[in-house]
Design a protein around this motif. Sequence first.
Motif, PDB file in Angstrom:
ATOM      1  N   GLU A 302       0.846  -1.184   0.000  1.00  0.00           N
ATOM      2  CA  GLU A 302       0.000   0.000   0.000  1.00  0.00           C
ATOM      3  C   GLU A 302       0.886   1.241   0.000  1.00  0.00           C
ATOM      4  O   GLU A 302       2.018   1.211   0.498  1.00  0.00           O
ATOM      5  CB  GLU A 302      -0.910   0.018   1.234  1.00  0.00           C
ATOM      6  N   VAL A 303       0.382   2.317  -0.544  1.00  0.00           N
ATOM      7  CA  VAL A 303       1.122   3.577  -0.584  1.00  0.00           C
ATOM      8  C   VAL A 303       0.178   4.708  -0.193  1.00  0.00           C
ATOM      9  O   VAL A 303      -1.045   4.555  -0.176  1.00  0.00           O
ATOM     10  CB  VAL A 303       1.706   3.841  -1.992  1.00  0.00           C
ATOM     11  N   ARG A 304       0.776   5.850   0.115  1.00  0.00           N
ATOM     12  CA  ARG A 304      -0.009   7.049   0.432  1.00  0.00           C
ATOM     13  C   ARG A 304       0.607   8.219  -0.325  1.00  0.00           C
ATOM     14  O   ARG A 304       1.820   8.446  -0.258  1.00  0.00           O
ATOM     15  CB  ARG A 304       0.002   7.316   1.944  1.00  0.00           C
ATOM     16  N   PHE A 305      -0.239   8.960  -1.059  1.00  0.00           N
ATOM     17  CA  PHE A 305       0.239  10.070  -1.873  1.00  0.00           C
ATOM     18  C   PHE A 305       0.080  11.385  -1.120  1.00  0.00           C
ATOM     19  O   PHE A 305      -0.893  11.585  -0.392  1.00  0.00           O
ATOM     20  CB  PHE A 305      -0.543  10.134  -3.188  1.00  0.00           C
ATOM     21  N   ARG A 306       1.018  12.286  -1.361  1.00  0.00           N
ATOM     22  CA  ARG A 306       0.923  13.609  -0.761  1.00  0.00           C
ATOM     23  C   ARG A 306      -0.237  14.390  -1.373  1.00  0.00           C
ATOM     24  O   ARG A 306      -0.972  15.077  -0.687  1.00  0.00           O
ATOM     25  CB  ARG A 306       2.237  14.374  -0.978  1.00  0.00           C
ATOM     26  N   ASP A 307      -0.422  14.254  -2.691  1.00  0.00           N
ATOM     27  CA  ASP A 307      -1.533  14.928  -3.381  1.00  0.00           C
ATOM     28  C   ASP A 307      -2.380  13.853  -4.040  1.00  0.00           C
ATOM     29  O   ASP A 307      -2.295  13.610  -5.249  1.00  0.00           O
ATOM     30  CB  ASP A 307      -0.988  15.921  -4.411  1.00  0.00           C
ATOM     31  N   ALA A 308      -3.227  13.207  -3.253  1.00  0.00           N
ATOM     32  CA  ALA A 308      -4.020  12.091  -3.755  1.00  0.00           C
ATOM     33  C   ALA A 308      -5.020  12.538  -4.812  1.00  0.00           C
ATOM     34  O   ALA A 308      -5.283  11.819  -5.781  1.00  0.00           O
ATOM     35  CB  ALA A 308      -4.748  11.408  -2.599  1.00  0.00           C
TER      36      ALA A 308
END
Length: 600
Positions: A302-308
Amino acid sequence: MSIRRLPNALINRIAAGEVVERPASALKELVENAIDAGANRISIALTDGGLAGIEVVDNGCGMVAEDIALALERHATSKLPDDAIELVTTMGFRGEALPSIASVARLSIASRTATGDGWRRVVDHGDVIEDGPASLPPGTRIRVESLFARVPARRKFLRSARSEYAACSDVVKRLAMARPDIAFSLESDGRRVFSVQAGEARLSRVAALTARTLADNAVLLDFEREGVRLSGVAGLPTYNRGVADHQFLFVNARPVRDRLLNGAVRAAYAEMLARDRHPVVALFLDVPSQEVDVNVHPAKTEVRFRDAAMVRGMIVSGLRRALDAGGFRAVQRPAEGALARWQSEPVAPPARDPDMFSAPVPLMATAPQQEPAWLAAAGVAERSQPFLAAAPMGRAEPAAAPVPMAERYPLGIARGQIAKTYIVAEAEDGLVIVDQHAAHERLVLERMRKAADGGRVAAQALLIPEVVEMDETACDRIEERAAELAEFGLEVERFGPGAVLVRATPALLGAGDVHGLIQDVADELASFDAALSLKERLDLVASTMACHGSVRAGRVLSVAEMNALLREMEITPHSGQCNHGRPTWVKLAHGDIEKLFGRK
């Protein structure tokens, strides 16, 4: 109970619970290590679906004896040159994979550098039982056996060998898609499952690992925005599956399963697929390291974006632009089931009369033969003997205008209509069959969208406003969205607790079933109102309206009308599928027709 330090053996087993859930997760860690070692050829062999054995062999940089011993210690890694963990570019870096696997299985690791000697170490559930020289080519060979053999509580929760094999195969396919520069091979119980070579084009690699037919039924993506690049392969909407297992998403060459990305794919195909169908896509996002967090999950899935929001918007717009470029394309093959239903009629002996089309010709047979169905329907009275007669011939008449050349148009020239539903056209490379209702439905939708983008869809006022009675909740939904519906030319207002008054309908739709249209729109709002964005809801409403305003099956079309429909399909985006995801046209290539008649 007082606080105490846990023993190393228990710590390793807890870490294994995070990293090693099943054979597939252990295999993932081993293959990622091989990729990080710089290998350009990786071979995987499974025994009993990975339950009995997993072997990974690579030709990477290899390790010396000291590095092998250090690799089996917790939190030891070669993948972090400094402490900037947020800028990591390798597949893994926690240094827990090998010691965690070795704590719950028998692990054998043999390795050799290009200039050094080979070394081998064997660890059985945390205990070193062998350590010495080994003979092997440069690279690393790791074998895992008896996973969770001494942890029965974990072993009993593993699935059957077939299910575990399917999970292992999926892991290898995803990693192989991410790295077309590396050759991969997979064997299961001595049987070669697949083998792909290094240096393949991305489309070829994805098609080889999913379905060969994808190469002819997909579009390529390559977009860049604000330093983020989106590339990959997107199947045509008519090339779809019943499950979402054929959606492959990658961030910085790392396979991930992300709800944000899955939702973006679903939104991009929203009005082009039936609700129970799923597209086939392989999307690759290249994001600057500081813009994405890969440490969300221990297994890095899983990943998390700064600007989803920007990433989601880029995927939706990128997919739609690529599908727009596909234009009127649909799946370029007839359904196999449909071809199988074609049957060959018995072949009669050759006739003696040279003018076989002028009169019935006796057959050289003594057994009574059944008359052709078309002949009986024509009322032919002669039944004194078995006979063969030709089907009625078409009558040639002078054309009012020159017949267009089929090779000038991708969808060919209309030659007729079948069952008042299907247009038959002749193209340069085959026979095209078009579903007139499905095709016109898509064309009306695209016209409405274009008009809406220009400001507002033209409305046609009803001479006498119509009252549509529905239950109160349905009327509430229509009333709440009255302003949005007006953008598409549907003007409504509340008319008491259980009714709405329709004052105007979209001019593109013409006269139609107003009651059915309002009811369908209310149903669509009930199904998706809370789950989709405003734009997506409006697309669904427009799709419903277009269905009501399109040419219905059962309407006889003139040749000019049929050709006009074909020409508009050729210049309209997404015209290869209707608003529900079904194909609007199929093609029988000349080769397919020849096969049907035994000529090939």
